[in-house]
Each structure stands twice: as C-alpha cells, then as structure tokens.
Write a protein that holds these residues in place. Structure first.
Motif, PDB file in Angstrom:
ATOM      1  N   THR A  18       0.829  -1.213   0.000  1.00  0.00           N
ATOM      2  CA  THR A  18       0.000   0.000   0.000  1.00  0.00           C
ATOM      3  C   THR A  18       0.867   1.269   0.000  1.00  0.00           C
ATOM      4  O   THR A  18       0.435   2.325   0.431  1.00  0.00           O
ATOM      5  CB  THR A  18      -1.029   0.040   1.166  1.00  0.00           C
ATOM      6  OG1 THR A  18      -0.327   0.084   2.405  1.00  0.00           O
ATOM      7  CG2 THR A  18      -1.956  -1.155   1.138  1.00  0.00           C
ATOM      8  N   ALA A  19       2.093   1.131  -0.493  1.00  0.00           N
ATOM      9  CA  ALA A  19       3.006   2.267  -0.647  1.00  0.00           C
ATOM     10  C   ALA A  19       3.327   2.967   0.674  1.00  0.00           C
ATOM     11  O   ALA A  19       3.601   4.153   0.708  1.00  0.00           O
ATOM     12  CB  ALA A  19       2.461   3.265  -1.677  1.00  0.00           C
ATOM     13  N   VAL A  20       3.274   2.191   1.751  1.00  0.00           N
ATOM     14  CA  VAL A  20       3.613   2.745   3.069  1.00  0.00           C
ATOM     15  C   VAL A  20       5.050   2.346   3.405  1.00  0.00           C
ATOM     16  O   VAL A  20       5.446   1.196   3.221  1.00  0.00           O
ATOM     17  CB  VAL A  20       2.623   2.210   4.130  1.00  0.00           C
ATOM     18  CG1 VAL A  20       3.093   2.548   5.538  1.00  0.00           C
ATOM     19  CG2 VAL A  20       1.234   2.776   3.875  1.00  0.00           C
ATOM     20  N   VAL A  21       5.833   3.300   3.907  1.00  0.00           N
ATOM     21  CA  VAL A  21       7.240   3.039   4.218  1.00  0.00           C
ATOM     22  C   VAL A  21       7.352   2.094   5.419  1.00  0.00           C
ATOM     23  O   VAL A  21       6.799   2.368   6.485  1.00  0.00           O
ATOM     24  CB  VAL A  21       7.982   4.364   4.514  1.00  0.00           C
ATOM     25  CG1 VAL A  21       9.392   4.084   5.025  1.00  0.00           C
ATOM     26  CG2 VAL A  21       8.013   5.244   3.267  1.00  0.00           C
ATOM     27  N   ARG A  22       8.031   1.004   5.204  1.00  0.00           N
ATOM     28  CA  ARG A  22       8.272  -0.005   6.232  1.00  0.00           C
ATOM     29  C   ARG A  22       9.688  -0.527   6.062  1.00  0.00           C
ATOM     30  O   ARG A  22      10.352  -0.159   5.107  1.00  0.00           O
ATOM     31  CB  ARG A  22       7.297  -1.186   6.044  1.00  0.00           C
ATOM     32  CG  ARG A  22       5.862  -0.796   6.213  1.00  0.00           C
ATOM     33  CD  ARG A  22       4.927  -1.861   5.629  1.00  0.00           C
ATOM     34  NE  ARG A  22       3.554  -1.402   5.701  1.00  0.00           N
ATOM     35  CZ  ARG A  22       2.815  -1.444   6.799  1.00  0.00           C
ATOM     36  NH1 ARG A  22       3.317  -1.958   7.919  1.00  0.00           N
ATOM     37  NH2 ARG A  22       1.586  -0.988   6.804  1.00  0.00           N
ATOM     38  N   ILE A  23      10.125  -1.412   6.959  1.00  0.00           N
ATOM     39  CA  ILE A  23      11.423  -2.059   6.758  1.00  0.00           C
ATOM     40  C   ILE A  23      11.397  -2.669   5.355  1.00  0.00           C
ATOM     41  O   ILE A  23      10.422  -3.313   4.969  1.00  0.00           O
ATOM     42  CB  ILE A  23      11.686  -3.169   7.796  1.00  0.00           C
ATOM     43  CG1 ILE A  23      11.870  -2.573   9.196  1.00  0.00           C
ATOM     44  CG2 ILE A  23      12.940  -3.979   7.403  1.00  0.00           C
ATOM     45  CD1 ILE A  23      12.283  -3.576  10.253  1.00  0.00           C
ATOM     46  N   SER A  24      12.473  -2.455   4.613  1.00  0.00           N
ATOM     47  CA  SER A  24      12.486  -2.920   3.227  1.00  0.00           C
ATOM     48  C   SER A  24      12.341  -4.430   3.166  1.00  0.00           C
ATOM     49  O   SER A  24      12.719  -5.149   4.092  1.00  0.00           O
ATOM     50  CB  SER A  24      13.775  -2.481   2.542  1.00  0.00           C
ATOM     51  OG  SER A  24      14.846  -3.258   3.027  1.00  0.00           O
ATOM     52  N   SER A  25      11.798  -4.878   2.052  1.00  0.00           N
ATOM     53  CA  SER A  25      11.555  -6.301   1.886  1.00  0.00           C
ATOM     54  C   SER A  25      12.853  -7.099   2.017  1.00  0.00           C
ATOM     55  O   SER A  25      12.879  -8.156   2.656  1.00  0.00           O
ATOM     56  CB  SER A  25      10.924  -6.536   0.513  1.00  0.00           C
ATOM     57  OG  SER A  25      10.756  -7.913   0.302  1.00  0.00           O
ATOM     58  N   PHE A  43      -2.257   5.090  -2.573  1.00  0.00           N
ATOM     59  CA  PHE A  43      -2.788   4.246  -1.505  1.00  0.00           C
ATOM     60  C   PHE A  43      -2.257   4.613  -0.127  1.00  0.00           C
ATOM     61  O   PHE A  43      -2.889   4.340   0.872  1.00  0.00           O
ATOM     62  CB  PHE A  43      -2.389   2.787  -1.746  1.00  0.00           C
ATOM     63  CG  PHE A  43      -3.337   2.051  -2.622  1.00  0.00           C
ATOM     64  CD1 PHE A  43      -4.535   1.599  -2.114  1.00  0.00           C
ATOM     65  CD2 PHE A  43      -3.028   1.811  -3.943  1.00  0.00           C
ATOM     66  CE1 PHE A  43      -5.414   0.906  -2.921  1.00  0.00           C
ATOM     67  CE2 PHE A  43      -3.900   1.123  -4.759  1.00  0.00           C
ATOM     68  CZ  PHE A  43      -5.101   0.670  -4.251  1.00  0.00           C
ATOM     69  N   SER A  44      -1.052   5.185  -0.114  1.00  0.00           N
ATOM     70  CA  SER A  44      -0.361   5.372   1.162  1.00  0.00           C
ATOM     71  C   SER A  44      -1.090   6.334   2.087  1.00  0.00           C
ATOM     72  O   SER A  44      -0.871   6.343   3.283  1.00  0.00           O
ATOM     73  CB  SER A  44       1.060   5.860   0.905  1.00  0.00           C
ATOM     74  OG  SER A  44       1.032   7.144   0.302  1.00  0.00           O
ATOM     75  N   ALA A  45      -1.958   7.168   1.526  1.00  0.00           N
ATOM     76  CA  ALA A  45      -2.650   8.160   2.355  1.00  0.00           C
ATOM     77  C   ALA A  45      -4.022   7.668   2.815  1.00  0.00           C
ATOM     78  O   ALA A  45      -4.838   8.443   3.269  1.00  0.00           O
ATOM     79  CB  ALA A  45      -2.786   9.462   1.597  1.00  0.00           C
ATOM     80  N   ALA A  46      -4.254   6.355   2.705  1.00  0.00           N
ATOM     81  CA  ALA A  46      -5.557   5.831   3.115  1.00  0.00           C
ATOM     82  C   ALA A  46      -5.645   5.781   4.638  1.00  0.00           C
ATOM     83  O   ALA A  46      -4.626   5.759   5.320  1.00  0.00           O
ATOM     84  CB  ALA A  46      -5.758   4.439   2.535  1.00  0.00           C
ATOM     85  N   GLY A  47      -6.842   5.745   5.167  1.00  0.00           N
ATOM     86  CA  GLY A  47      -7.060   5.594   6.599  1.00  0.00           C
ATOM     87  C   GLY A  47      -6.433   6.717   7.398  1.00  0.00           C
ATOM     88  O   GLY A  47      -6.566   7.884   7.048  1.00  0.00           O
ATOM     89  N   ARG A  48      -5.706   6.339   8.439  1.00  0.00           N
ATOM     90  CA  ARG A  48      -5.150   7.355   9.344  1.00  0.00           C
ATOM     91  C   ARG A  48      -3.778   7.830   8.913  1.00  0.00           C
ATOM     92  O   ARG A  48      -3.194   8.709   9.522  1.00  0.00           O
ATOM     93  CB  ARG A  48      -5.057   6.780  10.766  1.00  0.00           C
ATOM     94  CG  ARG A  48      -6.407   6.660  11.476  1.00  0.00           C
ATOM     95  CD  ARG A  48      -6.294   5.703  12.645  1.00  0.00           C
ATOM     96  NE  ARG A  48      -6.040   4.327  12.166  1.00  0.00           N
ATOM     97  CZ  ARG A  48      -5.184   3.483  12.720  1.00  0.00           C
ATOM     98  NH1 ARG A  48      -4.476   3.833  13.745  1.00  0.00           N
ATOM     99  NH2 ARG A  48      -5.022   2.262  12.213  1.00  0.00           N
TER     100      ARG A  48
END
Lengths: 325, 238
Positions: free
Chosen positions: A54-61, A114-119
C-alpha cells in the motif's frame, strides 16, 4: 533445480506448497520481524515479505527477508516496480542473493496514492518509477539467473539464482484477458504464481479450466491465494472495493450469522467471526487444492500471523515437508 | 495541444507584488483553448491584479497584451520593444513560452501565470484530458491507439495490473484503466492476439530520462544555412 529454495523443493516434490505472508513494521526495530518469523516458521514453506505494501514506508523487503532468513524462515522477497529503476532493482537482487535469499516475487506495486488511506499521511506526492513492469521484471530475473547477464547485457561474475514468482489476479477484469495476462508472465519466466485472494471458487475454477487448456499449469506452479477473513465487514469491503476480489453472498451471510449469534457482546462478536473466518479459510484451502492444476496455497493472514499455525494444522497440511541437504 | 490551468490569483499576486510595471502577456494558441492563458484570460488577470494592488495600497501599473504564439520568435518579435518597457512579464503561455521568452528578453524577468498541465484534448467543453506523454517513442499501433505511457498510472507496457476494478484504475473510480480500454479496443479491432506478445524493457532515453531533447531537421537546417551564407556573400559584395 533453478534456485534450490525450499519452496522450489516442495513444489518439485509434488506436495501442495504453502506460503504465508509477513508484513514488515513501520519501525527500525527488527524484533517485530523476528517475532513474526518465529510465529510462521514450520507452518509454511516460505513466507512473502511485502515490499512497502500500500506504498507505506516499512522495513524494506530485502532487509526484513534477511532477518526472517536468519530466524530459519524461508522468505519470498517481494520486489515492486514502483520504487526502483532497473539499476536499483538489479543491484538489490544481487545484494539479496548475496544475503542468501532465493525466492523473489515480482509485482507492479500499489500506487503511491494508496499510502494516504485511513489514518496515515503516507507519501501520495511521491514520484513513481515503473521503469520496467512485472512481466519485464520477471524477464530480468530469468536473464540474470539463466544467462548470467544484466538487463543491459553486461555479464555477472556470479548470477543470482532466484526462484522467480509473479502475482496473478484470476478474477480481475477484463476477466477474459486474465488468462493471457498469466500466459505473458509464464512466457517471461515465472516459475511460480501466487494469486489474488479467492472466495468465488466457481469463478476461479472456470478460469483454471482455461489455464489448463492453455497448458500453463504445467509450465508454472500456481498457488491459490486466500485472504483470511476476520469479519463480515471485511468480506463486504473486499467484495466492493478490492480489485479482482468478489465474495459470494453466501460467505458474507455465513459471517453475518456468526456475528448475530453474539448478540450485543462486542468481544464475542469478534471471536465468533474470527472462528468462522478460520473455518471458512480451511474450506477454501481444500476447495482450491482440489482444483486441477493448482500446486499450493498462499495464505494471507494480514496482521494476524498467529492464525497460520491453526489454519495449516486444521487443513491437514502439517507437518510441512523437510529436505535433507 | 498543450493544456494549462491558471495559477490562483493569490499565487500570482505573491509573485508580482513587488514590481512596479507588470505586463500580463497572453498566448492565443493552446492555452487559450483551455481558457487558461489567452488574450481574454490575460486581460482578466491584469484587471484582478490592478484591483488587488489598489486593495493593498500598492502603486503598480498593470497592462496586458497577447500574441498568437509564444513558441516561435516571429510572433513576439513585433511586440518586443513594447515588452521591454515593463519590469516584469507575467506570461500566461505554457512553460515553453516562459522559457523561450526568458532567453530573449534580456534583464527582464518572465514569470509563469499558468501551470502547464499536459498534452491533451478537449473531451467536452471545459473538460480536458491527457492523452500523450511525449515519450519520444510511439507505440500506439500496438495498443489500439490508447497510450499506456500517458494513461496508465503505472506506465505499464504489459498491463493490466491487478488493480483494475470494474474498468477503473486503482487510484480512483474517476480514472479509467488504460489497459481495460486497450483490451476492449483491441477486441473491437480483432487484434487482441497481439497483446499476448511481451513488450520488452523500454529504452526511456527518448523520453525526459535521456536529458533535454532536440529535434533537428537536417534538410531544413542545410537550406537555412545556405540562405544565410548567400546573404553574407551578397553583403560582402556591396
């Protein structure tokens, strides 16, 4: 053997393969990945490590996959085309192979919107890359592995030996084109396929019939996708809003019934729906595995990794095959 | 054509407020069609700026003029002397016009009054749609005349992705999925089988990724240079 990965070995052995999913956290702390890896270890043949889903920054795969690998869980590193050009992609593939990773799933990746969805604020203003697309990325991995060449043609001293995967949305529209979509990924070199979540078994089976007629089930290992449902609301949302997912009314009704049985008790409402969701998942696993041409299941228990053990055991898929060597 | 949209009057005001003599300079080709920067719009902006200046107690002279096109010198050469009387040109041409005039007007700044949006068409009155990305390597014969570079949110060459939902793109229900349209169009043309071919990794160097681009027509350049030499020789004989 193309990669020597555990997933490849399971598929070659003829046993139904089981993959799960591990979502890395929005955190620099490795413990969450380590914890989830230990929850999943032993109950799947490999686990997908999502690439900023969802294009959210997380620890890289890649980093999360390396952490999981150290814990003894075989990862399927996901690689999207959204964030890297062919230079970064190939550099990361070499790095991933050097770290011992052996499976890679090629994806287009969710759009940054997508990254700006929800909160979340996300990064909807980001520039996306899409230098190459999924089909082309599959081809790049195959060329690196089988010819020892970079996309541009330069030789590699040691080729990265990946078991190459791609996703497939069998029930996405235009639905009559979806078999061609799979054909292209297989022709590009996809060794295995993980599908979008399946709830509508009849529709999936009619798509699989077309796939068998094209002989694609013999050229790639198709793992049917299951998204473990938690509530009636989640099923309704997936039916209306998630691309390529349709949920038959009967399944939503079953979940509603489980919810209604709890009366006004919120906690019980959740528990009964989760229990029904697990039961439903096990049924779906059986129906998918009974579909000719399917070689395994990809079970996504999103932010619910603890559910996997029970599901796999209840489905009669435990213990997982092991290989000496 | 190039589609533009006017910047807000607040943004324009913040750009121009410290200048004394401002010319709003319209372009009557593309951006006039998108009602963003033609002569009429230049006149309106000039009026709004005059009102704003008087509200804010600023002494500012604001005029407007327009020419047919800002992207060829012969169109603005005739007004060049007039332009040089101002200490700021607020161009309502596209970005091409702003760049082109900036290089030719000496010490006078040229500011943009318009955001240059895209290459598009008039879908309906007042509605413009992007249809080309100017990538420098056209493949429309392979995709039923529908451009995946301009119209697919992920510029996929081998679409669709898994994000197609009822014919719409995953980024929003108001956006058509280009690959859904491509598949339907290829069906209509009886050429769907062509889509089974894998489009190889693209060479993006013909696009912006290859750096600033230039098209040079050798036969026209040779002719022009020949003419220039002739006139030089003629001048030498005088």
């Amino acid at each position: 053997m193309k990669s020597g990965s555990n997933l490849e070995k399971v598929i070659l052995s003829g046993n139904p393969a089981v993959t799960a999913e591990l979502g890395p956290p929005m955190s620099a702390d490795p413990h969450e990945v380590i914890k989830k890896a230990n929850i999943l270890k032993g109950f799947c043949d490999a686990a997908n490590i999502t690439d900023c889903q969802t294009a959210v920054v997380r620890i890289s795969s890649i980093a999360a996959a390396a952490l999981a690998y150290r814990e003894g869980l075989e990862p399927v590193m996901q690689m999207t085309c959204r964030d890297r050009n062919r230079i970064a992609i190939q550099a990361d593939l070499l790095g991933a192979a050097a770290l011992g990773l052996k499976n890679c799933l090629c994806l287009a990746g969710d759009h940054q919107k997508f990254s700006a969805a929800g909160r979340l604020k996300g990064h909807p203003g980001a520039k996306n890359v899409y230098d190459v697309d999924t089909c082309q990325l599959v081809g790049i991995l195959k060329k690196m592995r089988d010819e020892g060449l970079q996309e541009g043609g330069d030789p590699l001293e040691a080729a990265p030996k990946f078991f190459v995967g791609a996703s497939w949305t069998p029930m996405g529209d235009p639905i009559d084109f979806r078999p061609v979509n799979l054909l292209k990924k297989v022709n590009a070199g996809a060794d295995f396929i993980q599908t979008q979540g399946i709830y509508d078994i009849e529709l999936f089976r009619s798509q699989m019939e077309k796939i068998r007629n094209m002989g694609l089930h013999e050229r790639t290992a198709i793992l049917g996708g299951i998204i473990v449902p938690k509530s009636a609301m989640m099923l309704k949302y997936m039916d209306s809003s998630v691309a390529g997912v349709s949920v038959p009314k009967a399944l939503i009704d079953r979940m509603n019934k489980a919810k209604a049985a709890a009366g006004d008790d919120k906690k019980k409402m959740r528990e009964l729906q989760e229990a029904e969701g697990l039961k439903l998942t096990v049924e779906l696993i059986h129906q998918i595995l009974e579909t000719p041409g399917v070689k395994g299941v990809h079970i996504q228990a999103i932010e619910w990794e603890t559910a996997i053990e029970g599901i796999v055991k209840a489905a009669g898929l435990y213990p997982r095959p092991t290989f000496t060597e | 054509m190039i589609v533009g949209s006017q910047k807000s009057i607040d943004e324009i005001w913040n750009m121009v407020k410290d200048f004394k003599k401002v010319l709003v300079f319209g372009c009557n080709t593309c951006v006039a069609i998108s009602h963003a920067g033609g002569g009429k719009e230049a006149e309106t902006i000039a009026t709004l700026l005059r009102m704003r200046a008087s509200q804010e107690g600023k002494s500012m002279e604001v005029d407007h003029t327009d020419v047919m096109r800002h992207c060829e010198p012969e169109y603005f050469e005739p007004v060049m002397d007039e332009l040089k009387k101002y200490d700021l040109i607020l161009s309502t041409a596209c970005g091409v016009g702003v760049n082109f005039l900036s290089q030719r007007i000496g010490k006078i700044p040229v500011y943009p009054g318009v955001n240059t949006s895209f290459y598009g068409a008039v879908e309906a009155p007042g509605q413009f749609v992007e249809l080309c990305a100017g990538c420098g390597n056209c493949i429309l014969h392979l995709t039923g005349g529908i451009c995946p570079v301009a119209r697919c949110s992920k510029t996929l060459m081998n679409g669709p992705c898994g994000g197609t939902n009822k014919g719409k793109c995953e980024i929003g229900p108001e956006v058509d999925c280009a690959w859904y349209l491509i598949v339907e169009r290829m069906k209509e043309l009886g050429t769907l089988d062509k889509l089974a071919e894998i489009q190889p990794v693209r060479n993006w160097s013909t696009s912006r990724d290859g750096g600033p681009r230039r098209v040079s027509l050798e036969h026209i350049r040779a002719y022009e240079e020949g003419e220039a030499r002739k006139s030089e020789t003629a001048g030498g004989n005088k």
